[in-house]
Design a protein around this motif. Structure first.
Motif, PDB file in Angstrom:
ATOM      1  N   ILE A 227       0.830  -1.206   0.000  1.00 46.73           N
ATOM      2  CA  ILE A 227       0.000   0.000   0.000  1.00 46.73           C
ATOM      3  C   ILE A 227       0.867   1.259   0.000  1.00 46.73           C
ATOM      4  O   ILE A 227       0.591   2.225  -0.722  1.00 46.73           O
ATOM      5  N   THR A 228       1.952   1.248   0.789  1.00 47.12           N
ATOM      6  CA  THR A 228       2.852   2.403   0.826  1.00 47.12           C
ATOM      7  C   THR A 228       3.482   2.659  -0.537  1.00 47.12           C
ATOM      8  O   THR A 228       3.533   3.798  -1.019  1.00 47.12           O
ATOM      9  N   LEU A 231       0.845   4.108  -2.911  1.00 48.60           N
ATOM     10  CA  LEU A 231       0.503   5.502  -2.616  1.00 48.60           C
ATOM     11  C   LEU A 231       1.630   6.456  -3.020  1.00 48.60           C
ATOM     12  O   LEU A 231       1.381   7.523  -3.599  1.00 48.60           O
TER      13      LEU A 231
END
Length: 477
Positions: A227-228, A231
């Motif tokens: 997810i990091t 993003l």
């Protein structure tokens, strides 16, 4: 009629496209054998796939600037040579770091090879010939993900994994020889200085998003890292878009997306590419893991996608000429949605002929839709805008193709919790039902894009037969 030179160039680029797409997907089948040979874990083999796709996706935007600076012929010849020599390096690699490094070099060659090759096909072609030329170019790329599992299985069974890269060497030599003969030199120009900030932001964002897709598709997923990475990559791409729209001489001129047909093709075609790549990935898993079929039986049924691709090819151009892009795209995307929804309802007890029919329809729909999207994207693009339009379309389509496996994996994982919302008791098939329903929704979203297209979209590239005008009334009497 298409002249012989343009047909030869289109077939040449089609062969390069097939070789490139095959190379990006064939490794999956040989992962266990490669892991044993290189003395690493099977999970580490994922780097071999990811390094190629990451480099490939990240560097495509550079193709437009390089062709302006050096010309299409030298860049295309160099790309084929780099890809072929890197394939030889892959085949001779004995350690994982060397193999990954060779795959990065291979990805660099691939990032220039097909986008620049397609630019060669488009340059100087009559708008009325564009549809048939793009039909030649597109279908080998659609065929590669279907053929790759079977080809990889045969090579690893009867030979060894280096031959997966070794087969590129004679193909690359032939492609180089043909390109040397049929591709003419074009005038070069002095482009503005390379937009270095645009290169950094764009390449880092595209590469990061590709790597995020790899993290999401891993068996033991690290959600925080995935997810990091996603993003951060999206933030970089947002910054890249803002920079490219403001820069005086951007790496890629995003303003060409103001052309409605190009914008519709990039948005709808990108989403459809995900469905195109996800279907051939999910179907063998369903057939083998749930139905209990052998890999041979599963592969034979999935090959009906290839039959659909080839079978509809002679009719694609006449269909688009007769009915237009908008109606054909609506019909093709709805057919794909129906095929995906039906695939989610298949069981081991379903008659084999019905299963083959569903797979066949999906093959027909994907071939028609991607030929239509690839053609209409350039129908209203002026010659001076072609390098930017080609870079944007190639980048968008390649990113979608690279993310297809990640989307499939996430959809399968979502099938667990979402499966409880479906009627009946969840079982092993339920996750696949949910995954195929998600692909159905993707296809319907593309149908929405087609519905918003102008009824005359792509009219410049169609050959419309019109009736002879009636004689004036005073002459008729």
């Amino acid at each position: 009629m298409i002249d012989k030179s343009h047909r030869s160039k289109a077939l040449l680029v089609a062969g390069c496209f097939f070789m490139e797409m095959l190379d990006g997907t064939i490794v999956t089948t040989a992962a266990p054998q490669m892991a044993r040979s290189l003395h690493v874990s099977s999970a580490a083999i994922g780097l071999i796939i990811t390094s190629f796709l990451l480099t490939f996706a990240a560097l495509i935007p550079l193709s437009g600037w390089l062709t302006r600076r050096w010309g299409t012929r030298p860049v295309f010849l160099a790309a084929i040579a780099v890809f072929t020599l890197a394939s030889l390096g892959c085949a001779l690699s004995t350690t994982l770091p060397v193999l990954v490094a060779m795959r990065v070099v291979q990805g660099f060659g691939g990032a220039m090879m097909v986008p620049v090759g397609r630019l060669i096909v488009l340059a100087g072609a009559e708008k009325s010939d564009l549809m048939r030329l793009m039909a030649y170019v597109v279908w080998p790329g659609l065929m590669a993900p279907v053929v790759a599992p079977l080809a990889g299985g045969l090579i690893t069974t009867y030979a060894s994994w280096p031959w997966m890269f070794g087969i590129n060497i004679p193909l690359g030599v032939v492609a180089f020889a043909v390109a040397w003969r049929v591709v003419e030199a074009t005038p070069t120009e002095r482009p503005p200085r390379l937009d270095r900030l645009g290169v950094v932001l764009t390449c880092a964002g595209l590469g990061g998003l590709t790597y995020a897709g790899h993290l999401f598709s891993e068996q033991n997923i690290s959600w925080a890292a995935a997810i990091t990475t996603a993003l951060v990559s999206l933030a970089l791409l947002t910054a890249a878009v803002r920079h490219l729209l403001r820069a005086e001489a951007p790496l890629v001129n995003l303003r060409v997306l103001r052309i409605p047909t190009l914008r519709a093709s990039v948005s709808g075609g990108s989403l459809f590419w995900i469905v195109v790549g996800a279907g051939p990935f999910l179907m063998p898993l369903l057939f083998q893991n749930v139905f209990g079929w052998s890999s041979v039986k599963s592969g034979a049924v999935v090959l009906f996608i290839f039959v659909g691709n080839i079978g509809i090819k002679p009719a694609t151009t006449p269909l688009l000429n007769r009915f237009g892009f908008r109606p054909v795209l609506i019909a093709a995307t709805l057919a794909m949605a129906a095929a995906m929804a039906t695939a989610g309802l298949l069981t081991a007890a379903t008659p084999i002929i019905l299963t083959c029919a569903v797979v066949l329809i999906s093959g027909i729909a994907r071939s028609v839709a991607m030929t239509a999207f690839s053609t209409v994207s350039f129908s209203d693009v002026a010659p001076e805008q072609m390098p930017d339009a080609n870079s944007i379309a190639a980048t968008a389509f390649q990113m979608s193709a690279g993310l297809a496996i990640a989307v499939s994996t996430i959809a399968l994982r979502a099938g667990g919790p979402l499966g409880h919302l479906l009627p009946g008791t969840p079982d092993a098939r339920t996750a696949y039902t949910v995954a195929f329903l998600i692909l159905t929704l993707f296809s319907l979203c593309v149908t929405g894009t087609a519905l918003r297209m102008h009824p005359d979209a792509g009219a410049r590239v169609r050959r419309i037969r019109t009736a002879a005008p009636a004689a004036p009334a005073n002459e008729a009497s």
